[in-house]
Design a protein around this motif. Sequence first.
Motif, mmCIF file in Angstrom:
data_model
loop_
_atom_site.group_PDB
_atom_site.id
_atom_site.type_symbol
_atom_site.label_atom_id
_atom_site.label_comp_id
_atom_site.label_asym_id
_atom_site.label_seq_id
_atom_site.Cartn_x
_atom_site.Cartn_y
_atom_site.Cartn_z
ATOM 1 N N ASP A 29 0.824 -1.210 0.000
ATOM 2 C CA ASP A 29 0.000 0.000 0.000
ATOM 3 C C ASP A 29 0.863 1.266 0.000
ATOM 4 O O ASP A 29 2.044 1.237 0.339
ATOM 5 N N TYR A 30 0.234 2.355 -0.381
ATOM 6 C CA TYR A 30 0.896 3.652 -0.486
ATOM 7 C C TYR A 30 1.529 4.069 0.840
ATOM 8 O O TYR A 30 2.667 4.539 0.876
ATOM 9 N N GLN A 31 0.799 3.894 1.923
ATOM 10 C CA GLN A 31 1.283 4.290 3.258
ATOM 11 C C GLN A 31 2.595 3.577 3.616
ATOM 12 O O GLN A 31 3.549 4.208 4.063
ATOM 13 N N THR A 32 2.640 2.274 3.401
ATOM 14 C CA THR A 32 3.850 1.497 3.700
ATOM 15 C C THR A 32 5.005 1.945 2.812
ATOM 16 O O THR A 32 6.133 2.115 3.276
ATOM 17 N N ARG A 33 4.708 2.181 1.544
ATOM 18 C CA ARG A 33 5.718 2.647 0.598
ATOM 19 C C ARG A 33 6.323 3.972 1.072
ATOM 20 O O ARG A 33 7.537 4.167 1.058
ATOM 21 N N GLU A 34 5.465 4.894 1.511
ATOM 22 C CA GLU A 34 5.931 6.202 1.987
ATOM 23 C C GLU A 34 6.736 6.085 3.279
ATOM 24 O O GLU A 34 7.732 6.794 3.466
ATOM 25 N N GLU A 35 6.312 5.198 4.168
ATOM 26 C CA GLU A 35 7.062 4.979 5.420
ATOM 27 C C GLU A 35 8.471 4.467 5.126
ATOM 28 O O GLU A 35 9.442 4.919 5.728
ATOM 29 N N ILE A 36 8.557 3.535 4.199
ATOM 30 C CA ILE A 36 9.868 2.993 3.834
ATOM 31 C C ILE A 36 10.729 4.080 3.200
ATOM 32 O O ILE A 36 11.922 4.177 3.479
ATOM 33 N N LYS A 37 10.121 4.887 2.385
ATOM 34 C CA LYS A 37 10.845 5.988 1.738
ATOM 35 C C LYS A 37 11.530 6.863 2.791
ATOM 36 O O LYS A 37 12.689 7.272 2.629
ATOM 37 N N LYS A 38 10.836 7.144 3.894
ATOM 38 C CA LYS A 38 11.419 7.942 4.988
ATOM 39 C C LYS A 38 12.505 7.155 5.713
ATOM 40 O O LYS A 38 13.577 7.693 6.013
ATOM 41 N N LYS A 39 12.235 5.886 6.001
ATOM 42 C CA LYS A 39 13.176 5.060 6.767
ATOM 43 C C LYS A 39 14.487 4.811 6.024
ATOM 44 O O LYS A 39 15.532 4.661 6.649
ATOM 45 N N VAL A 40 14.435 4.756 4.716
ATOM 46 C CA VAL A 40 15.632 4.485 3.917
ATOM 47 C C VAL A 40 16.659 5.608 4.047
ATOM 48 O O VAL A 40 17.855 5.395 3.865
ATOM 49 N N LYS A 41 16.205 6.800 4.418
ATOM 50 C CA LYS A 41 17.133 7.924 4.600
ATOM 51 C C LYS A 41 18.067 7.704 5.781
ATOM 52 O O LYS A 41 19.194 8.188 5.784
ATOM 53 N N SER A 42 17.584 7.010 6.803
ATOM 54 C CA SER A 42 18.398 6.605 7.956
ATOM 55 C C SER A 42 18.064 5.153 8.263
ATOM 56 O O SER A 42 17.352 4.852 9.228
ATOM 57 N N PRO A 43 18.548 4.234 7.440
ATOM 58 C CA PRO A 43 18.095 2.845 7.529
ATOM 59 C C PRO A 43 18.528 2.102 8.787
ATOM 60 O O PRO A 43 19.594 2.366 9.340
ATOM 61 N N THR A 44 17.661 1.205 9.204
ATOM 62 C CA THR A 44 17.926 0.263 10.291
ATOM 63 C C THR A 44 17.666 -1.140 9.733
ATOM 64 O O THR A 44 17.070 -1.262 8.656
#
Length: 155
Positions: free
Chosen positions: A97-112
């Motif tokens: 879903d779009y929401q999960t895609r957007e969350e990952i987009k943010k997390k990839v900037k400071s990945p864990t």
Amino acid sequence: MCRLKCLFTSSSAPESRLSLEDTQQWSQSLERLLGSKYGLATFRTFLKSEFSDENIEFWLTCEDYKKITSSHKMSSKARKIFEQFVEAESPKEINIDYQTREEIKKKVKSPTPQCFDEAQKIVYGLMERDSYPRFLRSEMYKTLLESLAADNAQR
């Protein structure tokens, strides 16, 4: 079908051969199937034959990603995973879903190690509800079981 069966039974060491019992156990759960070296290989072959292997490729890539300890490597790999599987219109875009895609987009900037966990859960669920039952009903799986059963009967 011999390609698969022959590949799995060519070794002379009995413990490294594909057995009927192991193959039957794949039908107990997706986890059991993916936990088997031969089960995973057979499932991947099945998904490739259906042109739907992006989910298993993503899931496996995430499993490898979680093992990365270097923050530099993690950052680089996270970007690659995002570009290959998550980003809209990516080469192997997964169905999330779009929401999960957007969350990952943010997390990839400071990945864990956990930044793809939610997408991985979604993809696992899709495989469990869709691809896995189709695999169990497939001619590929049925033929492999029949072939192994015939081999057992000849021994």
